[in-house]
Design a protein around this motif. Structure first.
Motif, PDB file in Angstrom:
ATOM      1  N   ASP A  42       0.868  -1.185   0.000  1.00 16.54           N
ATOM      2  CA  ASP A  42       0.000   0.000   0.000  1.00 16.54           C
ATOM      3  C   ASP A  42       0.904   1.234   0.000  1.00 16.54           C
ATOM      4  OD1 ASP A  42      -1.987   1.855   0.313  1.00 16.54           O
ATOM      5  OD2 ASP A  42      -2.568   1.241   2.334  1.00 16.54           O
ATOM      6  N   PHE A  47      -5.075   2.184   2.706  1.00 17.41           N
ATOM      7  CA  PHE A  47      -5.816   1.320   3.621  1.00 17.41           C
ATOM      8  C   PHE A  47      -5.567   1.687   5.086  1.00 17.41           C
ATOM      9  CE2 PHE A  47      -5.959  -1.388  -0.127  1.00 17.41           C
ATOM     10  CZ  PHE A  47      -7.222  -1.961  -0.051  1.00 17.41           C
ATOM     11  N   ARG A 114      -6.112  -6.905   2.771  1.00 18.41           N
ATOM     12  CA  ARG A 114      -6.170  -5.563   3.358  1.00 18.41           C
ATOM     13  C   ARG A 114      -7.626  -5.102   3.309  1.00 18.41           C
ATOM     14  NH1 ARG A 114      -1.309  -2.483   3.346  1.00 18.41           N
ATOM     15  NH2 ARG A 114       0.408  -3.949   3.664  1.00 18.41           N
ATOM     16  N   THR A 116     -10.466  -1.704   4.591  1.00 13.56           N
ATOM     17  CA  THR A 116     -10.674  -0.381   5.156  1.00 13.56           C
ATOM     18  C   THR A 116     -12.139  -0.019   5.011  1.00 13.56           C
ATOM     19  OG1 THR A 116      -9.847   1.901   5.190  1.00 13.56           O
ATOM     20  CG2 THR A 116     -10.227   0.923   3.028  1.00 13.56           C
TER      21      THR A 116
END
Length: 447
Positions: A42, A47, A114, A116
């Motif tokens: 990332d 994220f 990942r 978010t």
């Protein structure tokens, strides 16, 4: 010589072919023995925290690198549903709400994930119905985590600081996207958000500082007043807020009468600049200076700072409850008798206490510097049973006096049983978010 050259070329070609085959075999053996792990890089920390956008905008995830490149399987999911298999992803929601974005990368039976959140402020929203206003008034230090939106009808966010030049500082709301998150979560819950603007405040009690005239200076001058109105209008529009509260606390100076009088033209000009649907309120005192207020009937309502009687502070002042039920009743009566009907008044309740750090020989407060204030949640940290009290001896030499659940409930019941507009809590971020919450007690009592 040509024959010799051709004879040499043939063995070399065979050698290259054999060598290439050997390398492929070695790679295959190495991958089999030491398979590559799928990884997500990332690069710009997309994220690392929630993205907060407006409905119609796009949350972009375009700075992602994945290994093994070109080999791993990519899956983007929104609330558990796969929506893309590309390396980059752009989320363009068609409604407000909170969405979970997950990226899953798989290779050779292993995976890396990942996730978010994307918080989307809805373009259209309907405010929840209510019988009485139950408003949490937040300081500039508050976050959305300080509000249980199920227990409020309105949120006021005191994030605007007015300078004597008529400038408006709203920078505290930009840190961590606090203002955007408060507005988005409030609108998703059907709760309007009101921008609170003031000059410098005294601290936890959030009121007047001796001989300050910041806000008053700005609104007494026509040009500065117009400048300030423009800045407030622009901020409310940019943040999609639903109104403004004028907390002009420059009432402890020689210019106090003129400062208070200037609220009138400022209110008129501000209402004209904002949408007709905007909530425009004024927070006012209940002390002797109430006589100085102009006609505030054009305001949506007036918030009454009906706590802190000021007789329990200063040298040799008797210790005691400075925010009693009777003081609240008397303060509200001043306004209903001389200014506005009860239906235009929202009554303030404190979420902080008065602490005595030193007493004199008579058992009274020692000096101007021997008392201070504690937030309600700090009082409960020092004394976990304090929620059921009005006094705790666990803090300060002379203890701390405050409004616990019984007194707050009694106040809210009085407001409910009379034709007042409702109640507000100063400050919402001083409250707890558990069963001992003062805001929850106000809301549940008034509903």
């Amino acid at each position: 010589m040509k024959k010799i050259c051709y004879k040499l070329i043939i063995p070399i070609a065979m050698l290259v072919a054999v060598s290439t085959g050997c390398k492929k075999d070695i790679v295959a053996e190495q991958e089999s023995a030491n398979p590559l792990q799928p990884r997500i890089f990332d690069l710009l920390r997309e994220f690392s925290g929630a993205q907060i956008i407006e409905e119609g905008d796009t949350a972009k995830f375009s700075n992602i690198e994945i290994t093994p490149a070109g080999k791993a399987d990519i899956s983007w999911m929104v609330d558990g549903k796969e929506v893309s298999k590309d390396k980059k992803f752009a989320f363009a929601p068609d409604k407000g709400g909170e969405f979970t974005i997950k990226l899953k990368v798989s290779y050779n039976g292993d995976s890396s994930v990942r996730s978010t959140k994307v918080l989307v402020n809805p373009a259209t929203y309907t405010f929840k119905s209510y019988n009485k206003v139950s408003m949490t008034y937040l300081t500039q230090d508050a976050t959305a985590a300080n509000v249980n939106f199920a227990n409020v009808t309105h949120v006021a966010y005191k994030v605007g600081l007015v300078s004597p030049e008529g400038d408006l500082d709203t920078s505290p709301g930009e840190a961590g996207q606090k203002a955007k998150e408060i507005v988005a979560r409030a609108h998703i819950a059907g709760v309007p958000v009101i921008l609170g603007i003031s000059g410098r405040l005294s601290g936890i009690d959030g009121w007047a500082i001796y001989e300050t005239n910041d806000f008053g200076t700005a609104i007494r001058d026509a040009a500065k007043r117009t400048k300030l109105v423009g800045l407030v209008k622009a901020y409310v529009a940019a943040k999609h807020m639903d109104g403004v509260d004028i907390m002009m606390t420059d009432i402890n100076s020689g210019n106090a009468p003129d400062n208070i009088h200037a609220i009138g033209p400022f209110l008129t000009e501000l209402k004209a600049a904002l949408p007709a649907s905007a909530i425009v309120t004024v927070t006012a005192t209940v002390n002797y200076q109430h006589w100085e207020y102009p006609d505030l009937s054009a305001a949506s309502w007036v918030n009454l700072h009906a706590f802190e009687d000021n007789i329990h502070i200063g040298p040799d002042a008797p210790v005691g409850q400075s925010s009693s039920l009777q003081f609240m009743k008397d303060g509200a009566a001043i306004w209903t008798n001389f200014h506005l009907p009860a239906s235009k008044l929202v009554i303030g309740i404190p979420a902080f206490g008065l602490r005595y750090n030193a007493l004199n020989a008579a058992g009274n407060n020692e000096s101007w510097g021997s008392y201070d204030y504690m937030t309600y949640k700090a009082i409960l940290t020092a004394d976990p049973t304090a929620y059921s009290k009005e006094f705790s001896d666990k803090s300060g030499a002379g203890g701390v006096y405050f409004n616990g659940l019984p007194l707050v409930t009694e106040k809210a019941l009085y407001i409910k049983n009379n034709p007042f507009k409702g109640a507000y809590l100063w400050a919402g971020d001083f409250d707890t978010q558990d069963a001992n919450s003062l805001m929850m007690a106000i809301f549940n009592t008034q509903k």
